[in-house]
Design a protein around this motif. Structure first.
Motif, short mmCIF file in Angstrom:
data_model
loop_
_atom_site.label_atom_id
_atom_site.label_comp_id
_atom_site.label_asym_id
_atom_site.label_seq_id
_atom_site.Cartn_x
_atom_site.Cartn_y
_atom_site.Cartn_z
N PHE A 124 -28.46 34.51 -5.24
CA PHE A 124 -27.33 35.42 -5.44
C PHE A 124 -26.76 35.87 -4.10
N GLY A 125 -27.65 36.17 -3.15
CA GLY A 125 -27.20 36.56 -1.82
C GLY A 125 -26.46 35.43 -1.12
N MET A 126 -26.94 34.21 -1.25
CA MET A 126 -26.24 33.06 -0.67
C MET A 126 -24.87 32.89 -1.30
N TRP A 127 -24.78 33.11 -2.60
CA TRP A 127 -23.50 33.00 -3.31
C TRP A 127 -22.51 34.06 -2.82
N LEU A 128 -23.01 35.26 -2.52
CA LEU A 128 -22.12 36.36 -2.12
C LEU A 128 -21.68 36.27 -0.66
N GLN A 129 -22.48 35.66 0.20
CA GLN A 129 -22.17 35.67 1.63
C GLN A 129 -20.79 35.09 1.97
N PRO A 130 -20.41 33.91 1.45
CA PRO A 130 -19.07 33.40 1.78
C PRO A 130 -17.96 34.32 1.28
N LYS A 131 -18.17 34.98 0.13
CA LYS A 131 -17.16 35.88 -0.39
C LYS A 131 -16.97 37.08 0.53
N ARG A 132 -18.07 37.61 1.06
CA ARG A 132 -17.97 38.75 1.97
C ARG A 132 -17.32 38.32 3.28
N ALA A 133 -17.66 37.12 3.75
CA ALA A 133 -17.04 36.62 4.98
C ALA A 133 -15.54 36.43 4.79
N MET A 134 -15.15 35.96 3.62
CA MET A 134 -13.74 35.76 3.32
C MET A 134 -12.99 37.09 3.34
N MET A 135 -13.58 38.11 2.69
CA MET A 135 -12.92 39.42 2.62
C MET A 135 -12.82 40.06 4.00
N ALA A 136 -13.84 39.81 4.85
CA ALA A 136 -13.84 40.43 6.17
C ALA A 136 -12.83 39.78 7.11
N SER A 137 -12.58 38.47 6.93
CA SER A 137 -11.71 37.76 7.86
C SER A 137 -10.37 37.35 7.26
N ASN A 138 -10.20 37.61 5.94
CA ASN A 138 -8.97 37.21 5.24
C ASN A 138 -8.74 35.71 5.29
N LEU A 139 -9.85 34.95 5.32
CA LEU A 139 -9.74 33.50 5.32
C LEU A 139 -9.95 32.99 3.89
N PRO A 140 -9.48 31.77 3.62
CA PRO A 140 -9.83 31.16 2.32
C PRO A 140 -11.34 31.02 2.21
N ILE A 141 -11.86 31.11 1.02
CA ILE A 141 -13.32 31.09 0.85
C ILE A 141 -13.93 29.79 1.34
N SER A 142 -13.18 28.71 1.32
CA SER A 142 -13.71 27.44 1.81
C SER A 142 -13.95 27.47 3.30
N SER A 143 -13.33 28.43 4.01
CA SER A 143 -13.55 28.52 5.46
C SER A 143 -14.64 29.49 5.82
N ALA A 144 -15.12 30.26 4.84
CA ALA A 144 -16.07 31.33 5.14
C ALA A 144 -17.50 30.89 4.94
#
Length: 255
Positions: A231-251
């Motif tokens: 679950f933590g691995m699943w959430l990490q890209p989403k948090r990175a995306m929200m922090a950097s405003n990047l598409p999730i595929s880049s996070a």
């Protein structure tokens, strides 16, 4: 000692601290949903273990007036509350691995999803016992030999799935999380097989409650660790995306 990842060999001293750091990052996130999920899962496991210990005490001393008397569902048996909760954790981890593989286009995580699904089917429906019974009826093997062969078959299938997933890894950064969950699966096998053998060997000379807690409680705790970390691995890209405003595929998480 070195571990080959398909691209180069890495020493254990190099890999160990990086895997441990990544494991911590998967389990401890600055995310409210994940923190609440961890707290709830730990709380439920604590309640289940407490109820099991009380049930074992009541049964040992034949306290017929207790609420826990003759309530087998509080024990670590098929269909019992602890085992049912473990089934849910296994399915949750399976779904999370499959979703991560699908959304991130990292097909090697399908291997972990398949291994967890195989583990669930075996735990919930006694797959290796069923295979053993079929072999016993078909070839006249002893029940013990049939069950051992059934269990070994599932082990070989799990190993094949792991190897198939490893061959799909194209980015060296994907090896660290794969090794983290490989270690978790190894711990799960340790409790499910190694401790189970010890349990059967010393059962007459040791506390059944203690051995059950170590074996089945260890399996439940490790399954929870796998599920919460997935679950933590699943959430990490989403948090990175929200922090950097990047598409999730880049996070992508960088171990």
């Amino acid at each position: 000692m070195y571990v080959a990842t398909g691209y180069r060999a890495y020493s254990i001293p190099y890999l160990a601290p990086r895997c441990m750091r990544l494991a911590r990052n998967f389990l401890i996130l600055p995310d409210r949903l994940h923190r609440w999920t961890v707290a709830v899962v730990i709380g439920v496991i604590g309640i289940l273990i407490t109820c099991f210990v009380r049930y074992a005490y009541v049964e040992k001393h034949n306290l017929t007036n207790s609420f826990f008397y003759d309530r087998l569902q509080f024990s670590f048996v098929d269909g019992g509350f602890p085992e049912t909760f473990g089934y849910g954790l296994e399915l949750a981890a399976c779904v999370l691995f499959a979703m991560f593989a699908w959304t991130r286009r990292k097909r090697h995580w399908y291997a972990c999803a398949a291994i967890l699904l195989l583990t669930f089917v075996d735990d919930a429906f006694g797959l290796h016992e069923t295979i053993g019974a079929m072999l016993t009826a078909e070839f006249g093997l002893s029940p013990v030999a049939g069950e051992v062969i059934g269990f070994a078959s599932l082990g070989l299938l799990s190993a094949a799935l792991w190897l198939a997933g490893a061959r799909l890894i194209r980015d060296e950064d994907d090896w660290l999380p794969y090794l983290v969950f490989t270690a978790y699966l190894g711990i799960l096998v340790f409790f499910g097989v190694g401790v189970d053998v010890v349990h059967g060997t010393v059962a007459k000379n040791a506390s059944q409650t203690l051995l059950t807690l170590i074996e089945d409680g260890g399996e439940l705790a490790t399954t929870a660790l796998i599920s919460l970390s997935a679950f933590g691995m699943w959430l990490q890209p989403k948090r990175a995306m929200m922090a950097s405003n990047l598409p999730i595929s880049s996070a992508l998480p960088n171990p």
